[in-house]
Structure formats: structure tokens, C-alpha cells
Design a protein around this motif. Structure first.
Motif, PDB file in Angstrom:
ATOM      1  N   ALA A 181       0.833  -1.202   0.000  1.00  0.00           N
ATOM      2  CA  ALA A 181       0.000   0.000   0.000  1.00  0.00           C
ATOM      3  C   ALA A 181       0.868   1.252   0.000  1.00  0.00           C
ATOM      4  O   ALA A 181       1.919   1.295   0.642  1.00  0.00           O
ATOM      5  N   ASN A 182       0.408   2.276  -0.750  1.00  0.00           N
ATOM      6  CA  ASN A 182       1.091   3.567  -0.784  1.00  0.00           C
ATOM      7  C   ASN A 182       0.485   4.470   0.298  1.00  0.00           C
ATOM      8  O   ASN A 182      -0.733   4.570   0.420  1.00  0.00           O
ATOM      9  N   VAL A 183       1.369   5.110   1.036  1.00  0.00           N
ATOM     10  CA  VAL A 183       0.942   5.929   2.176  1.00  0.00           C
ATOM     11  C   VAL A 183       1.351   7.372   1.920  1.00  0.00           C
ATOM     12  O   VAL A 183       2.462   7.641   1.451  1.00  0.00           O
ATOM     13  N   ARG A 184       0.448   8.286   2.217  1.00  0.00           N
ATOM     14  CA  ARG A 184       0.761   9.711   2.167  1.00  0.00           C
ATOM     15  C   ARG A 184       0.645  10.294   3.580  1.00  0.00           C
ATOM     16  O   ARG A 184      -0.279   9.959   4.313  1.00  0.00           O
ATOM     17  N   TRP A 185       1.620  11.162   3.919  1.00  0.00           N
ATOM     18  CA  TRP A 185       1.623  11.821   5.222  1.00  0.00           C
ATOM     19  C   TRP A 185       1.307  13.292   5.016  1.00  0.00           C
ATOM     20  O   TRP A 185       1.860  13.951   4.134  1.00  0.00           O
ATOM     21  N   LEU A 186       0.395  13.828   5.835  1.00  0.00           N
ATOM     22  CA  LEU A 186      -0.009  15.227   5.725  1.00  0.00           C
ATOM     23  C   LEU A 186       0.183  15.925   7.064  1.00  0.00           C
ATOM     24  O   LEU A 186      -0.015  15.319   8.137  1.00  0.00           O
ATOM     25  N   LYS A 187       0.566  17.205   6.987  1.00  0.00           N
ATOM     26  CA  LYS A 187       0.725  18.061   8.162  1.00  0.00           C
ATOM     27  C   LYS A 187      -0.191  19.259   8.007  1.00  0.00           C
ATOM     28  O   LYS A 187      -0.032  20.048   7.071  1.00  0.00           O
ATOM     29  N   ASN A 188      -1.180  19.361   8.883  1.00  0.00           N
ATOM     30  CA  ASN A 188      -2.197  20.420   8.791  1.00  0.00           C
ATOM     31  C   ASN A 188      -2.817  20.473   7.401  1.00  0.00           C
ATOM     32  O   ASN A 188      -3.064  21.535   6.823  1.00  0.00           O
ATOM     33  N   GLY A 189      -3.027  19.283   6.798  1.00  0.00           N
ATOM     34  CA  GLY A 189      -3.664  19.193   5.485  1.00  0.00           C
ATOM     35  C   GLY A 189      -2.710  19.314   4.319  1.00  0.00           C
ATOM     36  O   GLY A 189      -3.118  19.113   3.174  1.00  0.00           O
ATOM     37  N   GLN A 190      -1.420  19.644   4.545  1.00  0.00           N
ATOM     38  CA  GLN A 190      -0.442  19.775   3.468  1.00  0.00           C
ATOM     39  C   GLN A 190       0.431  18.522   3.424  1.00  0.00           C
ATOM     40  O   GLN A 190       0.912  18.066   4.463  1.00  0.00           O
ATOM     41  N   GLU A 191       0.632  17.974   2.226  1.00  0.00           N
ATOM     42  CA  GLU A 191       1.405  16.743   2.092  1.00  0.00           C
ATOM     43  C   GLU A 191       2.871  16.993   2.437  1.00  0.00           C
ATOM     44  O   GLU A 191       3.458  18.025   2.070  1.00  0.00           O
ATOM     45  N   ILE A 192       3.481  16.042   3.128  1.00  0.00           N
ATOM     46  CA  ILE A 192       4.872  16.135   3.553  1.00  0.00           C
ATOM     47  C   ILE A 192       5.751  15.449   2.511  1.00  0.00           C
ATOM     48  O   ILE A 192       5.509  14.299   2.138  1.00  0.00           O
ATOM     49  N   SER A 213       7.358  24.907  15.168  1.00  0.00           N
ATOM     50  CA  SER A 213       6.521  24.868  13.964  1.00  0.00           C
ATOM     51  C   SER A 213       6.027  23.463  13.654  1.00  0.00           C
ATOM     52  O   SER A 213       5.098  23.295  12.862  1.00  0.00           O
ATOM     53  N   ASP A 214       6.643  22.441  14.264  1.00  0.00           N
ATOM     54  CA  ASP A 214       6.191  21.062  14.045  1.00  0.00           C
ATOM     55  C   ASP A 214       5.012  20.695  14.936  1.00  0.00           C
ATOM     56  O   ASP A 214       4.499  19.581  14.857  1.00  0.00           O
ATOM     57  N   ASP A 215       4.597  21.588  15.830  1.00  0.00           N
ATOM     58  CA  ASP A 215       3.425  21.349  16.683  1.00  0.00           C
ATOM     59  C   ASP A 215       2.185  21.503  15.810  1.00  0.00           C
ATOM     60  O   ASP A 215       1.736  22.620  15.533  1.00  0.00           O
ATOM     61  N   GLU A 258      -1.978  14.135  16.891  1.00  0.00           N
ATOM     62  CA  GLU A 258      -1.509  15.494  17.171  1.00  0.00           C
ATOM     63  C   GLU A 258      -0.145  15.416  17.830  1.00  0.00           C
ATOM     64  O   GLU A 258       0.066  14.610  18.744  1.00  0.00           O
ATOM     65  N   LEU A 259       0.787  16.238  17.359  1.00  0.00           N
ATOM     66  CA  LEU A 259       2.138  16.304  17.919  1.00  0.00           C
ATOM     67  C   LEU A 259       2.261  17.561  18.759  1.00  0.00           C
ATOM     68  O   LEU A 259       1.994  18.661  18.277  1.00  0.00           O
ATOM     69  N   VAL A 260       2.615  17.371  20.020  1.00  0.00           N
ATOM     70  CA  VAL A 260       2.826  18.491  20.935  1.00  0.00           C
ATOM     71  C   VAL A 260       4.321  18.620  21.177  1.00  0.00           C
ATOM     72  O   VAL A 260       4.958  17.688  21.672  1.00  0.00           O
ATOM     73  N   VAL A 261       4.890  19.761  20.801  1.00  0.00           N
ATOM     74  CA  VAL A 261       6.325  20.020  20.975  1.00  0.00           C
ATOM     75  C   VAL A 261       6.493  20.895  22.207  1.00  0.00           C
ATOM     76  O   VAL A 261       5.985  22.017  22.261  1.00  0.00           O
ATOM     77  N   ASN A 262       7.169  20.352  23.206  1.00  0.00           N
ATOM     78  CA  ASN A 262       7.387  21.078  24.449  1.00  0.00           C
ATOM     79  C   ASN A 262       8.731  21.795  24.383  1.00  0.00           C
ATOM     80  O   ASN A 262       9.750  21.188  24.020  1.00  0.00           O
ATOM     81  N   GLU A 263       8.716  23.050  24.721  1.00  0.00           N
ATOM     82  CA  GLU A 263       9.954  23.834  24.714  1.00  0.00           C
ATOM     83  C   GLU A 263      10.579  23.777  26.103  1.00  0.00           C
ATOM     84  O   GLU A 263      10.020  24.299  27.062  1.00  0.00           O
ATOM     85  N   PRO A 264      11.742  23.107  26.268  1.00  0.00           N
ATOM     86  CA  PRO A 264      12.347  23.006  27.599  1.00  0.00           C
ATOM     87  C   PRO A 264      12.840  24.360  28.065  1.00  0.00           C
ATOM     88  O   PRO A 264      13.203  25.213  27.258  1.00  0.00           O
ATOM     89  N   PRO A 265      12.815  24.582  29.369  1.00  0.00           N
ATOM     90  CA  PRO A 265      13.320  25.861  29.864  1.00  0.00           C
ATOM     91  C   PRO A 265      14.811  26.006  29.593  1.00  0.00           C
ATOM     92  O   PRO A 265      15.576  25.049  29.652  1.00  0.00           O
ATOM     93  N   VAL A 266      15.205  27.223  29.265  1.00  0.00           N
ATOM     94  CA  VAL A 266      16.618  27.519  28.991  1.00  0.00           C
ATOM     95  C   VAL A 266      17.328  27.706  30.328  1.00  0.00           C
ATOM     96  O   VAL A 266      16.966  28.584  31.117  1.00  0.00           O
TER      97      VAL A 266
END
Length: 1098
Positions: A235-246, A271-273, A288-296
Motif C-alpha cells: 500500500a502507498n501511504v501519504r503523510w499530511l501536516k495540517n492538510g499539506q502533504e509532507i 513549527s512542528d506542533d 496530534e504532535l505536541v512540541v514542548n519547549e524546555p526551559p533555557v
């Protein structure tokens, strides 16, 4: 589609029930939740259908309330619908999140809305109401009132909803609920078609064997992989991010291994969130991908800086992430590029952030901070006046008559001026004496030296308390006429000093001693060190001779060169001898044993031992430096020489590890730094303990309790020392041998009847804190206190627990001396061995490891001291699941309905029966479906049965513990016979929508530019559709091609192509139909813009 999990944990003590509401009335739904089942406060959400969160609809129509009973620890949640409308009908659920996020606690209920019979059909226009409370044109049209005027029709599945797709994914037990939801009444036909669809898909399986997780989480900068498993390995698979193909790249890596398809995201950024989906043909799965920003965080702290005025200062800090933002502050005020001006500069180099102060002044003294999202660092800047450094001192000179003498010195600041003195008298420039200042070099040149020029010369820099001195020796050559036999003579002058034959040289420097020798004939010279003769070799220590002069030279003097030397000259006329002593001096050796002897909150006392070798010159003093252990930067503590071997370093930071080193200074220079001291930390004793009070007193003891000090600091607390003394005495006795860590202590062995004062001291590495002293003395004697039981609030009402759970009751009481405790059950002494009792001075514990229904009853706690007593009752109710209902039977069957009746169960589980759950089963399929939940009465009517089927029923009873283990089956069945059923729908009356024209948006006055197309617009409504007439200055605009008239859904537009001054005027629009007319007008002004060239020409 799998149905959400139902509540089987018993979290809901009361659930909202399905009901039929009358339109226009209010209705309330209640859910009660036991808070003991949750570690923190439960959060309940109300939903309509599957996804609609009703919290967003809160307002005048729908309200939500929440209350909490502290006695029973039960939360009550209410949903109130004000003036029910037809749109409120449907399926609802309330949901509480559980520890397993994918399995919340849910309960379901339905709302049916029945209309009120009112004679409103004649006035159909009243049905057109708008939402909101404004005028008649405000809000959106609400046609829900019309729904009650229409006869009920069979619901048709809309094309947009694929019911068959929903049915294919659902469980068999949910088919009937889905059919009811989408209006499918032919259940048998639905099942037949569903079976045919499954046959067509026989041999094929779902596209996804394993779907994406509902949510992924990753730290910023890290890598994450999301994968699915598909049924078809090709099977052929397509990956999309916010509706846009990756597309594949170094950032996004797409992999296919067997049946597994994966997406890897390298170095996640904010931007990957986003929402990602995997598409195979027409099948999709989302996540859904949640990107956590670690404290500096700060990885390298700031270092204290000690500098002088005019020097450049750099504060450097290193953070954990490149590109991070660092906030610089001085004494609490932010420093930025806008406010700093040219005084400060900010520099970034990867993870390094640097604050640069170009030329430090005393105004820059203060505390500087570097702050990030994960921490901060601070450092202190100290600025002192610059100390003048002597780069080259003036040297002693020995010159002959008529020769030139040049004194030269070099200092660190080229702007410093100075004066020259001879024997304390200022030297003035003349033709023979010249004074020059070039850069950092100062010169005094004396031409044609004379005997009178000999003396001590001194250079004093202006504004600095230092001076440079040297001596000018005049070498006078006399020619004497003597006989040829002149005995030899040594003319030795070693310079000023107490010992004329002592010569001092600095280690490493060159010693050259020129000795004038006279005698005829020329004498023979012999230099010796001790008994060893020094030859005229080319070595480091050598003798150079020329006529009338002999020079003794030592290149790079060493300590071993120090000692006695002698010179002997001989000729036939005699001999001469002179002894001298060469003294080699050097900088001292480093001090030894640098150590910290005591510390405070912001200071430390450091001591050290003098260096074993002072370099041959007395030690003038010492210079000290400090640094943080985590840093490599040393900071000076003093610029002026410190004479003592003990120094108190101030302005240190509490809780930071420091190291110290010391330099010794003598007249020659500064030694190397000593070995660093052992790391030490400035700490201070804590403040005094707070809220010291007496907790208990007996005839020989006193119990004290207190709170920790308000100010503790980095040293922490090692413990507390308790001391006491008899009133009137000043002899304090320590009660505890070692410091105690707890904030309470019982002092024992006290004399009876004495008045005792107490005090408590906190102890840490820095020593003892100030004491906390009791304000009044305590008399040591037994205190009689009446017994009193303090029943916890949750035990003041009936305690309900389930069979098999454990019971642990802690009942505190008070009273002195220790009360006698007795337990009773139902008025009789408690002798049940399965019930454990533990008593102490302050409380009593009743515990049952496995509760049984026999443990239900009234437990009485009785405490007694001498003739006084107190008692408290505790009601315990042990409950279990109820038994099944009895005598379940079908009492009547008519149409598609069947009536059931039953009797309550013999065993109610020791608590009230809350309701019943009724299930039905077709005798052909034997599959059970739930008909009603939480039915209160011991009877019900089952509707919507299928014609020609025979049904069996069973009933479960329910209490607070849940449903009964076994159901009560019906003794007979219900057969739905076929009959001639007819349906005569009521005639539908069309609504009269006729109305006269009315403008909903008027024309607006406008000013336009000549030559540019303009437009004016308005909007109108009316039925039948009105005729539109446009007019200019009350004259109808005909088919003039300059004007374009448009009508789009009631929005009227008049476009004027390239208007001129003649097109200005009053424009009006008139709408006319059979019921009336309406008109609006506006003013149009045309403005001409003159060209720039014409303006210039004028």
C-alpha cells in the motif's frame, strides 16, 4: 465505530436519567460523584452527541452548577436547560477523565421534546424569531418553532452521512441505537443489507492494522517517530501536516519496512506542533504532535569582576540552547539596546551571551543579573580608581666628569605628568638640564655632568602617592704625578648604604661592578670567592679587565651567587686588598596553608602562614584573590597591600562555593600565587525559631513546639538545642545532648512546682541562631483537663462502605491525665475479634481489614477521666450489590409495545434500590439489548418492538454499589403480531412569506475621485421580489451604459464607470412590490485631483 466505555467503577452515585421534556419548560439533570475515588477534585464535562462540548454553550439557555458536601465528600453537578426547544432533543452524556486517558467514566441519557398544543397556526409569522434580545433584525433566524407545526415524517439518512460505514465499524449491540439515531425503522432490512455489504468485503481486512496514537509529545530539538501498520504491504501511504502533504527531506524521513510505515521528524521545532494524518487510499488516521519547549538553563554562571576606572568589562554567561533570549539587568533595572545607548553592548556567540561595558566608571558599580526562562545568575562589579603601575624604574648612575647622565622611567598611564627633584629640591629645565615626557616615558637628561650634580634624584607622578628614586654618583678622575714605583690602590665605591662593601642585586638581573685600580707599574688583579679564584673566563661569573679598570660581572644572578668576595691587587711597589659581600634578593615564595577560619552570610575570614623565604627583603604585605569553584576567573580583593595574615573578605554570595589564594609582596615584586584554599561556602546562622509555645505539661516534663526560622539561608538547619533555667537564675541547662531535627521536644526530669524558663536555638554550620525565648515561665505540675472527643467531619454523618473494603477510623480526643477508652457497638461492649482497636494518649483507632454486612451498626467511643466522661456515636453501613428482581413477567402486549412488571429483590444489599436496568432479546438471535437504565418504578413499557418477533426480557436491580450480579428473567414472552397499520399524515399548510419591501442597509454618502469607477450599494428584502428603480436627482436612470445595476440575493449595487464632475448629485433607490414600497438615498460628490506639474506651474 466503538461506543464510549460505560461507567462500571461506581464513580457515579447518581446519574442523570433519560426524560421527556415539555417544550418551553425548564429541566434539570443531576450527577453525583464520590470524591474518594479520585486523588484530586474531579472534572465533569457535559456533551451532546459525540463531540459537542456543552460548556461552550453556557449562557441564558443552558446553565451549569457544581456543589460539594464536606460531610459526605460528594460532588453534585447540575445541568439546567432553560425553556426547552426542539433543538435540545437528542443523546447526551456526562464524562469524568480517569487515570486511563482513553477510558473515561461516562453515563448516557436522552432528551425527548414534546410540543404544547397551542392555537398558533393562524399567525405563522410569529414562528420566524431571531436569536438574541435585540431588534427584529438582530441575530440569526430560528425556525425551530415551525418544527412543531409539521407532522412527523420518517427520517431519511442524508447522503453526507455514510450510515453503513458507521454500522460496519460498530458492535452488534449498538445496531439498534444507531438505527434509532438515524431514523431507520426497518431493522430487519438494515441487518440484511449490512450482511450483504460484509460479504462483498469478504477476504479484505481493515486498511490499518495499527493506527497512530491519539497524541505524541516530544521535547524541542529531539527526534520523534510516528508509525502505522497497514494490512497491505504494497500500500502507498501519504503523510499530511495540517492538510499539506509532507515531502521527504533531511527534516522529514519517510520509511517503509514490511507492513510498517513511519514518519520521523528530526530536531523538532515549535513549527512542528501540528495535526498529522496518514492517508491510505480513502482511509485516514489522525494524531496530534505536541512540541514542548524546555526551559533555557544557565550552564556557566557569571563571575564577579573587580576592575579599575576606564577598563573594559565583560560579563559572560553560557546557556543550554543556542538562540535563546537572555535578559540583562542591573540592580533590578533591565538593560536593553534601546535604553543602554553606547554605554553597554550585547553580544551573542552560539550559547555564549556577553554584556560589555566599554569604559567602566564608579557609576557602574552594582549587581548584574542574567535571566533566562529556566534560571538566573548574578555577579557583582567593583570599580576602583586606577593604580599607577611602574613599568620601569630609574636606576643609579655612575658617570665621569663632562659625560651625560640620563634618568629614565616608564609608568602605565601615558597621561600622567610628574616632577623631578634633586635632594628634595625641584629640578628646573635649562640649557644643560632637559626634562622630557614622551608617551609613558619620562626622562631627565643632564649634559656635561659636574661634581655638583651628584646626589639623590626623585621622580614624583602628579596625583599618585608613589615616587621613584635613584642616585647619581660622580666619578672624578685625578691625574697625579707620582714616582714610577706607585703602590697599587683599589678605588671601590659600592654605593650608599650602611655597609659600603655590600652589593645588592635582584635575582635574574645582571651585576656589573667596575673597580678603578691605580698603581705603577700596572698591578695584577685577583678576584676570589672565599678561597676559590675567579678566572677571566667567558662564563656567567667572570672578570673583565682593561687599563686602569677591572669589572666583576655576574649574568643572571642566582641565589647561590650570594656570599663574600675579595679583590687583591699587587705590583712591585706593594699590594692592596678589599672585601665585599654580594647579596642576591628576589620576590618571596608563595604563602602557605591558606584556609578559611570562619564564615558569615556575606563574608569569610581567611588566614595564612607567611612564606618560608622572604626573598631577602622584608615582606611588605599581601594581595588576595577569590573565585567561584564553578568558574576559572579570579577576582582581586584588594589593590592596596594588606599587611596582616588574616583577612575578612566581604560582598560574597550566600550559598556559593569559593576558593582563595594569596600573593606575598616585598620590595622586589609579587610572588607567585599560593595554592588554592579548600572550597568554602559563606553561610550565616539562621534567624531565631518562631512561635515557640508550650504543648503539654506534666508533674516532671514539659512538651514544647515551635516553627522553623523565617530566614534559613544556604546553610540549612542541622537541628535545634533546647535549654531551660529556673526563674531568677541565669544558669541555662541544655536539655538535649545532640540537636533534634523535629520541631517539638519534651524536656524531662524537671523539678515539680518550679517555674521554668525555656528557649530554643537553631544550629547549622555557621553556629547558633539567636534564641527564641518563652515570654512567661512555666510551672511544672500536672494539668487536669476534661475529656472531649473531636469526631472528624466526615464521620459525623453515616459512613457507607462496601463489602470487602477496609475500614480505618481515627478518632482524636483530649484530656489529662490519659483517659480510659471504651468502645461499644449498638449499646453493648465491642467484643468482635474481627474489629481491631488501638488506643494512644491522643486518639483511638478502629480498623476492620475486610468489612462485612454484619459490621453495620452504631459504634460508640467512650472516654473517661475520673468522674468526667465524653462519648461519640459513629454510624457504619456496609453495603453490597443487590439481588435480582423477582416475579418478572409480561403483563400486556399491544401494537409494538409490551408492558412489564416485577417485584423488588429480596436482598437490597443493605441500602436503597436506586433503579432497574431492563434488557430485551429476540428469541431468534438471543442477543440482549438494553432498553432502559435507572428505571425507578418496578414496571415499564418497552416500545418500538419489531412486528412478527417474539421477545424475552430480563431486569437487573441497582443500588449505589452497581447492578445486581444476576438478572431476573421474565417468566413469559411477548409476541408482536402482524396487523394492518395505517398512517394518515396531517396536511401541511404552507407559510405565507409575503411582505412589503424594506431596506435593511441604506445608501451611504460618498466622495469619489474623478476618472475612477465608483459603486454605491444597499440591501432590501420583500416578497414577492420587489422591482428596483435607481434615480439621480429624482430622475430615473434608464439603460445608460455608464451605469451598471446589479441585484445579488437582495444586495443592490449601482456601479458608475469613470465618473466626472457632472455625475455628482443625489442618488436614490426605490423598491416596489404589490404590498408597498420603500426608498433610500445618498449624496455622491466627485472630486478632481490636479497633477503635480500644474501645481508647480502655478
Amino acid at each position: 465505530m466503538e461506543s464510549p466505555p460505560s461507567d462500571e467503577s461506581g464513580v457515579f452515585l447518581e446519574k442523570p436519567e433519560s426524560t421527556t421534556a415539555t417544550k418551553g419548560n425548564d429541566i434539570t439533570f443531576v450527577a453525583k460523584v464520590d470524591s474518594n475515588s479520585f486523588p484530586r477534585k474531579p472534572t465533569l464535562k457535559w456533551f451532546k452527541g459525540k463531540w459537542l462540548d456543552l460548556s461552550s454553550k453556557a449562557g441564558k439557555h443552558m446553565q451549569f452548577k457544581e456543589t460539594y458536601d464536606r460531610n459526605t465528600k460528594i460532588y453534585t453537578f447540575e445541568m439546567i436547560i432553560i425553556k426547552v426547544v426542539d433543538g435540545d432533543a437528542g443523546g447526551y452524556r456526562c464524562e469524568i477523565p480517569s487515570k486511563a486517558k482513553d477510558k473515561p467514566h461516562c453515563c448516557y441519557f436522552d432528551i425527548a421534546v414534546q410540543a404544547v398544543e397551542e392555537e398558533q397556526e393562524d399567525n405563522i409569522l410569529e414562528a420566524f424569531k431571531r436569536s438574541g434580545g435585540g431588534d427584529e433584525d438582530a441575530g440569526e433566524l430560528d425556525f425551530s418553532v415551525l418544527l412543531k407545526k409539521r407532522a412527523k415524517k420518517k427520517r431519511v439518512v442524508e447522503a453526507e452521512v455514510d450510515v453503513w460505514d458507521i454500522l460496519k465499524k460498530a458492535k452488534a449491540c449498538d445496531y439498534e441505537k444507531i438505527a434509532f439515531q438515524y431514523g431507520i425503522t426497518d431493522l430487519r432490512g438494515m441487518l440484511k443489507r449490512l450482511k450483504e455489504l460484509k460479504k462483498l468485503e469478504a477476504g479484505s481486512s481493515d486498511v490499518f492494522l495499527r493506527k497512530l496514537e491519539s497524541e505524541y509529545s516530544q521535547e524541542k530539538g529531539q527526534k520523534i517517530t510516528m508509525s502505522v501498520e497497514v494490512a497491505d504491504p504494497n500500500a502507498n501511504v501519504r503523510w499530511l501536516k495540517n492538510g499539506q502533504e509532507i515531502k521527504p527531506s533531511s527534516k522529514y524521513v519517510l520509511e517503509s519496512v514490511g507492513n510498517v510505515r513511519s514518519l520521523t521528524i528530526n530536531k523538532c521545532s515549535l513549527s512542528d506542533d501540528a495535526v498529522y494524518e496518514c492517508v491510505v487510499d480513502e482511509e485516514k488516521c489522525f494524531t496530534e504532535l505536541v512540541v514542548n519547549e524546555p526551559p533555557v538553563t544557565i550552564t556557566k554562571l557569571l563571575d564577579d569582576v573587580h576592575t579599575v576606572v576606564g577598563e573594559k568589562v565583560e560579563f559572560e554567561v553560557e546557556v543550554s540552547e543556542e538562540g535563546a533570549t537572555v535578559q540583562w539587568m542591573k540592580d533590578g533595572e533591565e538593560l536593553n539596546r534601546e535604553t543602554a545607548g553606547s554605554k553597554y553592548r550585547f553580544k551573542k556567540d552560539g550559547k555564549r551571551h556577553i554584556l560589555i561595558i566599554n569604559e567602566a566608571t564608579k557609576e557602574d558599580i552594582g549587581m548584574y543579573y542574567a535571566k533566562t526562562t529556566g534560571g538566573e545568575s548574578k555577579a557583582e562589579l567593583e570599580v576602583e580608581d586606577a593604580e599607577l603601575q611602574v613599568l620601569q624604574s630609574i636606576a643609579d648612575l655612575t658617570v665621569k666628569s663632562a659625560e651625560q647622565a640620563v634618568f629614565k622611567c616608564e609608568v602605565s598611564d601615558e597621561k600622567v605628568t610628574g616632577k623631578w627633584f634633586k635632594d628634595g629640591v625641584e629640578v628646573t629645565a635649562s640649557d644643560r638640564i632637559k626634562i622630557s615626557h614622551i608617551g609613558r616615558t619620562h626622562k631627565l637628561t643632564i649634559d656635561d655632568v659636574k661634581q655638583a650634580d651628584a646626589g639623590d634624584y626623585t621622580f614624583v607622578p602628579d596625583g599618585h602617592a608613589i615616587s621613584l628614586s635613584a642616585k647619581l654618583n660622580f666619578l672624578e678622575i685625578k691625574i697625579e704625578y707620582k714616582p714610577r714605583q706607585d703602590p697599587p690602590k683599589i678605588h671601590l665605591d659600592t654605593g650608599a648604604g650602611g655597609n659600603k662593601n655590600a652589593i645588592t642585586v635582584v635575582a635574574g638581573n645582571k651585576l656589573r661592578l667596575d673597580v678603578e685600580i691605580s698603581g705603577e707599574p700596572e698591578p695584577t688583579v685577583c678576584w676570589k670567592r672565599g678561597e676559590q679564584e675567579i678566572s677571566e673566563s667567558e662564563g656567567r661569573v667572570r672578570v673583565e679587565k682593561r687599563k686602569g679598570l677591572c669589572s666583576f660581572v655576574i649574568d643572571g644572578a642566582l641565589k647561590s651567587d650570594e656570599g663574600p668576595y675579595s679583590i687583591t691587587v699587587t705590583n712591585p711597589a706593594g699590594d692592596d686588598h678589599a672585601d665585599l659581600f654580594v647579596r642576591v634578593v628576589d620576590v618571596p615564595e608563595p604563602p602557605l596553608n591558606v584556609r578559611c577560619t570562619s564564615v558569615g552570610e556575606d563574608f569569610a575570614v581567611v588566614t595564612w602562614d607567611a612564606p618560608p623565604y622572604d626573598g631577602g627583603v622584608p615582606i611588605k604585605g599581601y594581595l588576595l584573590e577569590k573565585k567561584k569553584v564553578s568558574s576559572n576567573h579570579w577576582t582581586k580583593l584588594n589593590f592596596d597591600i594588606y599587611e596582616s595574615t588574616t583577612y575578612e573578605a566581604k560582598k560574597m554570595i550566600d550559598g556559593v562555593l569559593y576558593e582563595m589564594r594569596v600573593f606575598a609582596v616585598n620590595g622586589i615584586g609579587v610572588s607567585e600565587g599560593s595554592a588554592s584554599s579548600a572550597p568554602f561556602m559563606p553561610i550565616a546562622p539562621t534567624s531565631e525559631p518562631t512561635r515557640l509555645q508550650v504543648d503539654d505539661v506534666t508533674d516532671s516534663t514539659c512538651a514544647l513546639k515551635w516553627r522553623p526560622p523565617e530566614k534559613i539561608g544556604a546553610g540549612g538547619i542541622e537541628g535545634y538545642i533546647i535549654e531551660y533555667c529556673i526563674e531568677g537564675s541565669d544558669q541555662w541547662v541544655q536539655a538535649n545532648e545532640a540537636p533534634v531535627e523535629k520541631n517539638q521536644y519534651r524536656v524531662k526530669g524537671l523539678p515539680v512546682g518550679e517555674k521554668i524558663l525555656f528557649r530554643v536555638v537553631a544550629v547549622n554550620q555557621a553556629g547558633r541562631s539567636p534564641p527564641a525565648v518563652l515570654g512567661q515561665p512555666v510551672t511544672i505540675r500536672e494539668i487536669v483537663e476534661s475529656p472531649k472527643i473531636r469526631v472528624p467531619r466526615h464521620l459525623r454523618s453515616k459512613l457507607i462502605t462496601r463489602v470487602g473494603e477496609k475500614i480505618n477510623l481515627l478518632i482524636p480526643f483530649q484530656g489529662k491525665p490519659r483517659p480510659v477508652v471504651t468502645w461499644f457497638k449498638d449499646g453493648m461492649p465491642l467484643e468482635d475479634r474481627s474489629v481491631g482497636i488501638r488506643n494512644s494518649e491522643l486518639d483511638s483507632i478502629l480498623f476492620i481489614r475486610t468489612a462485612e454486612r454484619a459490621h453495620s451498626g452504631v459504634y460508640t467511643l467512650h472516654v473517661q477521666i475520673e468522674n468526667t466522661s465524653d462519648s461519640a456515636d459513629i454510624h457504619i453501613q456496609v453495603v453490597d450489590k443487590p439481588g435480582p428482581p423477582i416475579a418478572v413477567r409480561v403483563t400486556d402486549v399491544w401494537g409494538f409495545n409490551a408492558a412489564l412488571e416485577w417485584k423488588p429483590p429480596k436482598d437490597d444489599g443493605n441500602c436503597e434500590i436506586l433503579g432497574y436496568t431492563i434488557e430485551k432479546a429476540d428469541m431468534k438471535t438471543k442477543e440482549w439489548f438494553t432498553v432502559y437504565e435507572h428505571n425507578r418504578r418496578p414496571s415499564c413499557t418497552v416500545s418500538d418492538l419489531i412486528m412478527g418477533n417474539e421477545y424475552s426480557f430480563r431486569v437487573y436491580s441497582e443500588n449505589i454499589c452497581g447492578l445486581s450480579e444476576d438478572p431476573g428473567p421474565s417468566k413469559n414472552t411477548a409476541f408482536i403480531s402482524k396487523a394492518d397499520l395505517g398512517y394518515n399524515p396531517r396536511p401541511y399548510k404552507e407559510m405565507d412569506m409575503s411582505r412589503s419591501p424594506k431596506f435593511t442597509a441604506p445608501l451611504v454618502d460618498r466622495t469619489v475621485v474623478a476618472g475612477y469607477t465608483a459603486a454605491i450599494s444597499c440591501s432590501v428584502r420583500g416578497d414577492p421580489r420587489p422591482k428596483i428603480v435607481w434615480m439621480k436627482n429624482n430622475m430615473i436612470i434608464g439603460e445608460d451604459p455608464k451605469f451598471l445595476m446589479q441585484n445579488n440575493q437582495g444586495v443592490l449595487t449601482l456601479r458608475i464607470r469613470k465618473p466626472s464632475l457632472f455625475d455628482g448629485g443625489r442618488y436614490s433607490c426605490r423598491a416596489i412590490n404589490a404590498l408597498g414600497q420603500d426608498e433610500v438615498e445618498c449624496k455622491l460628490e466627485v472630486r478632481v485631483v490636479q497633477e503635480k506639474e500644474e501645481i508647480k506651474a502655478k
